[in-house]
Design an enzyme around this catalytic site. Sequence first.
Site, PDB file in Angstrom:
ATOM      1  N   SER A 113       0.910 -10.011  -0.466  1.00 13.69           N
ATOM      2  CA  SER A 113       0.693  -8.636  -0.468  1.00 13.69           C
ATOM      3  C   SER A 113       0.810  -7.835   0.982  1.00 13.69           C
ATOM      4  CB  SER A 113      -0.904  -8.228  -0.945  1.00 13.69           C
ATOM      5  OG  SER A 113      -1.721  -8.818  -0.076  1.00 13.69           O
TER       6      SER A 113
ATOM      7  N   LYS B 287       0.720  -1.310   0.056  1.00 13.68           N
ATOM      8  CA  LYS B 287       0.069  -0.023  -0.057  1.00 13.68           C
ATOM      9  C   LYS B 287       0.721   1.130  -0.028  1.00 13.68           C
ATOM     10  CE  LYS B 287      -4.282  -1.426   0.080  1.00 13.68           C
ATOM     11  NZ  LYS B 287      -5.538  -0.777  -0.754  1.00 13.68           N
TER      12      LYS B 287
END
Length: 415
Positions: A309, A52
């Site tokens: 992720s 992110k």
Amino acid sequence: MGEFTQRARAATEALREVFPATPLQRNEHLSARYGAEIWLKREDLTPVRSYKLRGAFTAMRKARAADPGQAHFVCASAGNHAQGMAYACRHFGVRGTIFMPVTTPQQKIDKTRMFGGNSVEIRLVGDYFDRTLAAAQDFCGKATARFLSPFDDDDVIEGQASVAVEILDQLPEPPDLVVVPVGGGGLSAGVTGVFAEIAPMTDFRFAEPLGGASLAAAVAAGEPVTLKRVNSFVDGAAVARIGARPFARLKAIRAAQVLAAPEDRICITMLDMLNVEGIVLEPAGALSVDVLPDLADVIRGRRIVCVTSGGNFDFERLPEVKERAQRYAGLKKYFILRMPQRPGALREFLAMLGPDDDIARFEYLKKSARNFGSVLIGIETKSADSFAALIRKMDEAAFSYRDITDDDALAEFLV
């Protein structure tokens, strides 16, 4: 090189100000298990332990380039996007206001504050994310601040595309298939955009949680739709509606490319990666690895990249993860028994247990006005086959019982 890839490469180069390319590691354990060449793109190893940061940094950098006076950013997030934005705010020396639900775990609040330091203010608003998001957007309308979306933003998508740029730079030739986790769609939109221009022969699979399959719903409808219910366990990817901008880039994918990962099975994958590989993954970070069994026939003999992720896992959740994993694997069950209120009845039941069966939970409610008492019992074992033997013995002895392991309402209330 296409226009999108040029922008993605520029974003990648700019990111080198804050962290090096994340490792792309061949995983021998998974490669041997599936007879394939499996590589993990370790986004759990960025400074904020998730990808992110890429999107937040890129969007903030471009906003400030377009308007050097832009010095206030706002987001709504309960997790990784908040941490990424906080880190970027501190790097650029700008002010950040981060809205988080009141129910956000203290660990995530503390980490966001740690990354942002004095640059960020955290506001806790609403029990649910929809209320938090509305408060953040209302705040932006009253202040001269820019709202930084976690995924529904072209600059954020461009930043996430840097993952693909790095993968292609790190391998001698493009992979045969890339498995990408999906929440709001920013990562998958960015990664597929680069591969479409540079390596169009690479195939894709998209992994999303079974209780938050917003991409599958959008593909079926031909447009983003809002799910009526979302299971929040995979908090990094539990999104009720995929972003409009990401889906505009993903709408050509086939339904067969989208895979759903059961939340409890993800727990098995998390424990496997932790115990065997020493890799800490959050539920969303384990999605791409978790769907590999569903691809066993597709990936054999091929080069596969799984994007892990994120690794922001609160170890206070470990008992819950273990519990879910055991139940999914059939190694733990819960029963409600009707036990005759006579001497020796409990002893008879205990004699039915096998040598590897262990009682993990036992509650007996005896009521003198009845001939039977209710027992809540949780049993752990080493082999799922043990339960078949136990159930057979209970049936033969005419014991009255109910298996509540898969009854979500009862299990949540009683267990």
